[in-house]
Design a protein around this motif. Structure first.
Motif, PDB file in Angstrom:
ATOM      1  N   ILE A  56       5.837   3.472  -2.542  1.00  0.00           N
ATOM      2  CA  ILE A  56       4.527   3.085  -1.991  1.00  0.00           C
ATOM      3  C   ILE A  56       4.163   1.669  -2.424  1.00  0.00           C
ATOM      4  N   ASP A  57       4.366   1.356  -3.694  1.00  0.00           N
ATOM      5  CA  ASP A  57       4.057   0.014  -4.182  1.00  0.00           C
ATOM      6  C   ASP A  57       4.878  -1.037  -3.439  1.00  0.00           C
ATOM      7  N   ALA A  58       6.153  -0.729  -3.202  1.00  0.00           N
ATOM      8  CA  ALA A  58       7.019  -1.678  -2.489  1.00  0.00           C
ATOM      9  C   ALA A  58       6.580  -1.845  -1.039  1.00  0.00           C
ATOM     10  N   ILE A  73      -7.827   1.347   9.473  1.00  0.00           N
ATOM     11  CA  ILE A  73      -6.616   1.854   8.828  1.00  0.00           C
ATOM     12  C   ILE A  73      -5.478   0.853   9.025  1.00  0.00           C
ATOM     13  N   ASP A  74      -4.936   0.395   7.915  1.00  0.00           N
ATOM     14  CA  ASP A  74      -3.906  -0.639   7.941  1.00  0.00           C
ATOM     15  C   ASP A  74      -2.502  -0.075   8.100  1.00  0.00           C
ATOM     16  N   MET A  75      -2.250   1.098   7.490  1.00  0.00           N
ATOM     17  CA  MET A  75      -0.870   1.592   7.426  1.00  0.00           C
ATOM     18  C   MET A  75      -0.848   3.108   7.485  1.00  0.00           C
ATOM     19  N   LYS A 132      -3.781   0.020  -6.796  1.00  0.00           N
ATOM     20  CA  LYS A 132      -5.112  -0.608  -6.892  1.00  0.00           C
ATOM     21  C   LYS A 132      -5.574  -1.247  -5.587  1.00  0.00           C
ATOM     22  N   PHE A 133      -4.644  -1.433  -4.644  1.00  0.00           N
ATOM     23  CA  PHE A 133      -5.027  -2.075  -3.391  1.00  0.00           C
ATOM     24  C   PHE A 133      -5.457  -1.069  -2.324  1.00  0.00           C
ATOM     25  N   VAL A 134      -5.311   0.213  -2.603  1.00  0.00           N
ATOM     26  CA  VAL A 134      -5.697   1.252  -1.643  1.00  0.00           C
ATOM     27  C   VAL A 134      -7.059   1.814  -2.020  1.00  0.00           C
ATOM     28  N   ASN A 135      -7.999   1.749  -1.090  1.00  0.00           N
ATOM     29  CA  ASN A 135      -9.348   2.242  -1.406  1.00  0.00           C
ATOM     30  C   ASN A 135      -9.691   3.550  -0.711  1.00  0.00           C
ATOM     31  N   GLN A 148       1.633  -7.080   2.124  1.00  0.00           N
ATOM     32  CA  GLN A 148       0.775  -8.149   1.600  1.00  0.00           C
ATOM     33  C   GLN A 148       1.465  -9.507   1.600  1.00  0.00           C
ATOM     34  N   LEU A 149       2.755  -9.516   1.252  1.00  0.00           N
ATOM     35  CA  LEU A 149       3.484 -10.778   1.129  1.00  0.00           C
ATOM     36  C   LEU A 149       4.275 -11.129   2.384  1.00  0.00           C
TER      37      LEU A 149
END
Length: 342
Positions: free
Chosen positions: A300-302, A63-65, A24-27, A308-309
């Motif tokens: 990917i989620d990890a 682009i962040d990553m 949900k954080f990837v647009n 983020q953290l």
């Protein structure tokens, strides 16, 4: 967050892109491949965009990553450049083909201050994490020995062109054959499960069955079997194969003072614990991801979570370098018919 994927083969199509799309954080996802049609196909499939060059992709401040899904010989070039361009990077395994190039990547990560995670995805399965938990409790006593295997029918059944011309069979691109494709996953897993490192190895390897597009034996090993000793004195065996025709095997067995932990040994139970007294405990968790059964890996989620953290990734560049050293040692042992100290 916006992500760029470099290399649009099967690993991007079936693993990276779907999991970014589901997060949900990837647009947006931007794709690059030397074969522009592959990039366009994935962009259409995942509602993304394409980049005309790696340079433009890495120069894009939005682009962040980056996911580096290039072939093995390109990792040290692309991942290093991406880190130094200010991007967080998820690099496919192996981190590189040489220790020197792997150290370049690790140094680039430290210089950039960005996150680097390497896709040793076996650490992320619920069964492997539960097994590590059981080992840590010492309810079965200390680990004495182990055996692990990873084999399937070969990358020609998985790769993007589904043929014997796959880059996995080319020495200059694959470099490490089945050892770098499958073996390095299990080396990393043993390091993770045992909180230990493999210190010395012996091995046999061969190109037993695979042929290239010209019908010639491939240039890298399609099978390798190993004996392993860890720094803490545990002894183990490992086998890695591209010729397990009929069924994939991704199992690991840990033998402890007071019992055994069988991981992914049967389809029904992902963990079987058998105590010294004959008591049996079964865990139903989830089936491991295979070439024929694409499930969510959690990688990917990890990766996104650690960005983020501002946490350390579960698989760091140093972890990946440690596993690469072992794989290079295994190949050296097989080629020299000797015991090699890592």
């Amino acid at each position: 967050m916006k992500v760029g994927i470099i290399g649009c083969g099967s690993i991007a199509k079936f693993r990276h892109a779907p999991e970014y799309k589901a997060n949900k954080f990837v647009n947006e996802i931007v794709f690059y491949d030397r074969n522009i049609e592959r990039a366009r196909n994935l962009a259409d499939m995942f509602d993304g965009q394409t980049a005309p060059s790696i340079e433009e992709l890495l120069a894009d401040p939005s682009i962040d990553m980056i996911s580096d899904c290039s072939s093995n010989e390109q990792h040290h070039l692309i991942t290093t450049k991406a880190l130094l361009s200010g991007k967080h990077v998820l690099c496919e395994k192996p981190i590189s083909l040489t220790i020197e190039h792997a150290k370049e990547i690790v140094d680039a990560q430290k210089l950039s201050g960005k996150k680097l995670m390497v896709d040793h995805n076996q650490r992320f399965t619920r069964a492997h994490q539960k097994a590590k938990e059981i080992i840590l409790t010492k309810e079965l006593g200390k680990v004495l020995t182990f055996r692990t295997t990873f084999g399937h029918a070969g990358p020609e059944h998985w790769g993007v062109n589904k043929s014997n011309s796959t880059w996995f069979f080319k020495k200059e691109r694959s470099g490490l054959g089945v050892a770098g494709d499958l073996g390095i996953h299990k080396v990393d897993l043993i390091h993770y499960l045992l909180d230990d490192e493999i210190a010395s190895v012996s091995a046999f390897q061969g190109s037993l069955d695979k042929v290239n597009e010209n019908g010639e034996p491939i240039e890298v090993c399609d099978n390798i079997v190993c004996s392993l000793k860890t720094k803490k004195g545990r002894l183990g065996t490992a086998s890695f194969s591209w010729t397990y025709y009929g069924e994939e095997d991704n199992s690991t067995i840990i033998y402890c003072e007071k019992g055994i932990i069988k991981i992914y040994n049967t389809n029904e139970y992902q963990i079987e614990v058998i105590t010294k007294d004959g008591e049996k405990v079964f865990y139903q968790l989830e089936n491991i991801q295979t070439n024929d059964n694409q499930t969510t890996s959690g990688v990917i989620d990890a990766f996104i979570k650690c960005i983020q953290l501002d946490e350390d990734p579960l698989v760091t560049g140093e972890d990946a370098l440690s596993s690469l050293k072992v794989i290079l040692g295994i190949i050296e042992a097989a080629e020299s018919n000797s015991v090699v100290t890592i």
